[in-house]
Design a protein around this motif. Structure first.
Motif, PDB file in Angstrom:
ATOM      1  N   ASN A   1      20.390  65.811  60.727  1.00 25.82           N
ATOM      2  CA  ASN A   1      21.787  65.523  60.001  1.00 25.82           C
ATOM      3  C   ASN A   1      22.830  65.739  61.036  1.00 25.82           C
ATOM      4  N   ILE A   2      22.573  66.139  62.353  1.00 26.53           N
ATOM      5  CA  ILE A   2      23.644  66.014  63.269  1.00 26.53           C
ATOM      6  C   ILE A   2      24.097  64.722  63.644  1.00 26.53           C
ATOM      7  N   GLY A   3      23.286  63.606  63.184  1.00 28.45           N
ATOM      8  CA  GLY A   3      23.857  62.250  63.303  1.00 28.45           C
ATOM      9  C   GLY A   3      24.863  61.788  62.109  1.00 28.45           C
ATOM     10  N   GLN A   4      25.342  62.846  61.399  1.00 29.19           N
ATOM     11  CA  GLN A   4      26.417  62.526  60.385  1.00 29.19           C
ATOM     12  C   GLN A   4      27.645  62.837  61.135  1.00 29.19           C
ATOM     13  N   LEU A   5      27.865  63.513  62.197  1.00 32.82           N
ATOM     14  CA  LEU A   5      28.978  63.911  63.025  1.00 32.82           C
ATOM     15  C   LEU A   5      29.412  62.578  63.731  1.00 32.82           C
ATOM     16  N   LYS A   6      30.288  61.784  62.734  1.00 31.25           N
ATOM     17  CA  LYS A   6      30.617  60.523  63.256  1.00 31.25           C
ATOM     18  C   LYS A   6      31.741  60.559  64.337  1.00 31.25           C
ATOM     19  N   MET A   7      32.342  61.768  64.549  1.00 32.60           N
ATOM     20  CA  MET A   7      33.417  61.778  65.268  1.00 32.60           C
ATOM     21  C   MET A   7      33.150  62.585  66.725  1.00 32.60           C
ATOM     22  N   LEU A   8      32.028  62.918  66.553  1.00 34.81           N
ATOM     23  CA  LEU A   8      31.293  63.640  67.776  1.00 34.81           C
ATOM     24  C   LEU A   8      31.508  62.867  69.154  1.00 34.81           C
ATOM     25  N   GLU A   9      32.220  63.573  70.241  1.00 32.15           N
ATOM     26  CA  GLU A   9      32.136  62.848  71.424  1.00 32.15           C
ATOM     27  C   GLU A   9      31.414  63.514  72.535  1.00 32.15           C
ATOM     28  N   HIS A  10      31.311  64.864  72.368  1.00 37.66           N
ATOM     29  CA  HIS A  10      30.714  65.746  73.468  1.00 37.66           C
ATOM     30  C   HIS A  10      29.772  66.574  72.621  1.00 37.66           C
TER      31      HIS A  10
ATOM     32  N   SER B   1      16.173  60.473  65.974  1.00 36.28           N
ATOM     33  CA  SER B   1      16.640  59.228  66.161  1.00 36.28           C
ATOM     34  C   SER B   1      17.975  59.119  65.546  1.00 36.28           C
ATOM     35  N   THR B   2      18.606  59.993  64.847  1.00 29.25           N
ATOM     36  CA  THR B   2      19.884  59.812  64.099  1.00 29.25           C
ATOM     37  C   THR B   2      20.749  60.022  65.009  1.00 29.25           C
ATOM     38  N   ILE B   3      20.582  60.869  66.214  1.00 30.69           N
ATOM     39  CA  ILE B   3      21.605  60.924  67.331  1.00 30.69           C
ATOM     40  C   ILE B   3      22.235  59.643  67.866  1.00 30.69           C
ATOM     41  N   GLY B   4      21.356  58.546  67.555  1.00 25.46           N
ATOM     42  CA  GLY B   4      22.049  57.263  67.836  1.00 25.46           C
ATOM     43  C   GLY B   4      23.008  56.634  66.945  1.00 25.46           C
ATOM     44  N   ASN B   5      23.124  57.329  65.843  1.00 26.51           N
ATOM     45  CA  ASN B   5      24.350  57.027  64.867  1.00 26.51           C
ATOM     46  C   ASN B   5      25.545  57.534  65.400  1.00 26.51           C
ATOM     47  N   LEU B   6      25.737  58.330  66.350  1.00 28.04           N
ATOM     48  CA  LEU B   6      26.918  59.112  67.071  1.00 28.04           C
ATOM     49  C   LEU B   6      27.651  58.004  67.940  1.00 28.04           C
ATOM     50  N   ASN B   7      28.382  57.217  67.488  1.00 29.25           N
ATOM     51  CA  ASN B   7      29.113  56.057  68.268  1.00 29.25           C
ATOM     52  C   ASN B   7      29.982  56.577  68.957  1.00 29.25           C
TER      53      ASN B   7
ATOM     54  N   SER C   1      20.911  73.592  59.006  1.00 27.52           N
ATOM     55  CA  SER C   1      20.981  72.450  58.135  1.00 27.52           C
ATOM     56  C   SER C   1      22.397  71.853  57.500  1.00 27.52           C
ATOM     57  N   THR C   2      23.512  72.674  57.878  1.00 28.18           N
ATOM     58  CA  THR C   2      24.759  72.334  57.239  1.00 28.18           C
ATOM     59  C   THR C   2      25.643  71.781  58.346  1.00 28.18           C
ATOM     60  N   ILE C   3      25.155  71.552  59.438  1.00 24.15           N
ATOM     61  CA  ILE C   3      26.003  71.098  60.491  1.00 24.15           C
ATOM     62  C   ILE C   3      26.591  69.559  60.294  1.00 24.15           C
ATOM     63  N   GLY C   4      25.688  68.905  59.332  1.00 19.63           N
ATOM     64  CA  GLY C   4      26.435  67.437  59.025  1.00 19.63           C
ATOM     65  C   GLY C   4      27.617  67.377  58.425  1.00 19.63           C
ATOM     66  N   ASN C   5      28.024  68.630  57.591  1.00 28.23           N
ATOM     67  CA  ASN C   5      29.272  68.831  57.063  1.00 28.23           C
ATOM     68  C   ASN C   5      30.414  68.827  57.905  1.00 28.23           C
ATOM     69  N   LEU C   6      30.339  69.152  59.035  1.00 26.03           N
ATOM     70  CA  LEU C   6      31.465  69.109  59.821  1.00 26.03           C
ATOM     71  C   LEU C   6      31.785  67.899  60.535  1.00 26.03           C
ATOM     72  N   SER C   7      32.391  67.004  59.515  1.00 22.69           N
ATOM     73  CA  SER C   7      32.652  65.661  59.848  1.00 22.69           C
ATOM     74  C   SER C   7      33.574  65.153  60.685  1.00 22.69           C
ATOM     75  N   ALA C   8      34.518  66.029  61.098  1.00 20.19           N
ATOM     76  CA  ALA C   8      35.658  65.910  61.954  1.00 20.19           C
ATOM     77  C   ALA C   8      35.407  66.736  63.152  1.00 20.19           C
ATOM     78  N   LEU C   9      34.439  67.194  63.645  1.00 19.06           N
ATOM     79  CA  LEU C   9      34.071  67.704  64.867  1.00 19.06           C
ATOM     80  C   LEU C   9      33.973  66.762  65.880  1.00 19.06           C
ATOM     81  N   THR C  10      34.808  67.122  67.087  1.00 20.91           N
ATOM     82  CA  THR C  10      34.461  66.107  68.192  1.00 20.91           C
ATOM     83  C   THR C  10      33.938  67.044  69.347  1.00 20.91           C
ATOM     84  N   GLU C  11      33.593  68.079  69.418  1.00 22.67           N
ATOM     85  CA  GLU C  11      32.915  68.595  70.458  1.00 22.67           C
ATOM     86  C   GLU C  11      32.150  69.896  70.032  1.00 22.67           C
ATOM     87  N   LEU C  12      30.858  69.821  70.285  1.00 26.26           N
ATOM     88  CA  LEU C  12      29.823  70.843  70.181  1.00 26.26           C
ATOM     89  C   LEU C  12      29.184  71.341  71.125  1.00 26.26           C
ATOM     90  N   GLY C  13      29.523  72.604  71.796  1.00 28.16           N
ATOM     91  CA  GLY C  13      28.965  73.204  72.925  1.00 28.16           C
ATOM     92  C   GLY C  13      28.361  74.511  72.518  1.00 28.16           C
TER      93      GLY C  13
END
Length: 78
Positions: free
Chosen positions: A27-36, A50-56, A2-14
């Motif tokens: 709360n994965i939708g809080q990772l605004k910088m996530l590209e992959h 639905s919060t994955i839709g927040n990952l612009n 549940s704390t994954i949303g705290n990784l705000s600068a993360l760009t890739e999660l594999g």
């Protein structure tokens, strides 16, 4: 976790091929910088939050080979 949303600068999660179980945390939708986001080839269940839709910044999303149900949230890919 549940704390994954705290990784705000993360760009890739594999996390493919890790035999992960449970649901994708909303709360994965809080990772605004996530590209992959690679969650394929696990045992994840439930619906795609639905919060994955927040990952612009998201350009690559891999969810295949899980036990997910329901439809893809409309905000993904827009």
């Amino acid at each position: 976790p549940s704390t994954i949303g705290n990784l705000s600068a993360l760009t890739e999660l594999g996390l493919w091929l890790n035999n992960l179980t449970g649901t994708i945390p909303a709360n994965i939708g809080q990772l605004k910088m996530l590209e992959h986001l690679f969650l394929d080839n696990n045992q994840l269940s439930g619906s795609v939050p639905s919060t994955i839709g927040n990952l612009n910044a998201l350009t690559d999303l891999r969810l295949h080979s899980n036990r997910l149900s329901g439809s893809i949230p409309s905000g993904i890919g827009q």
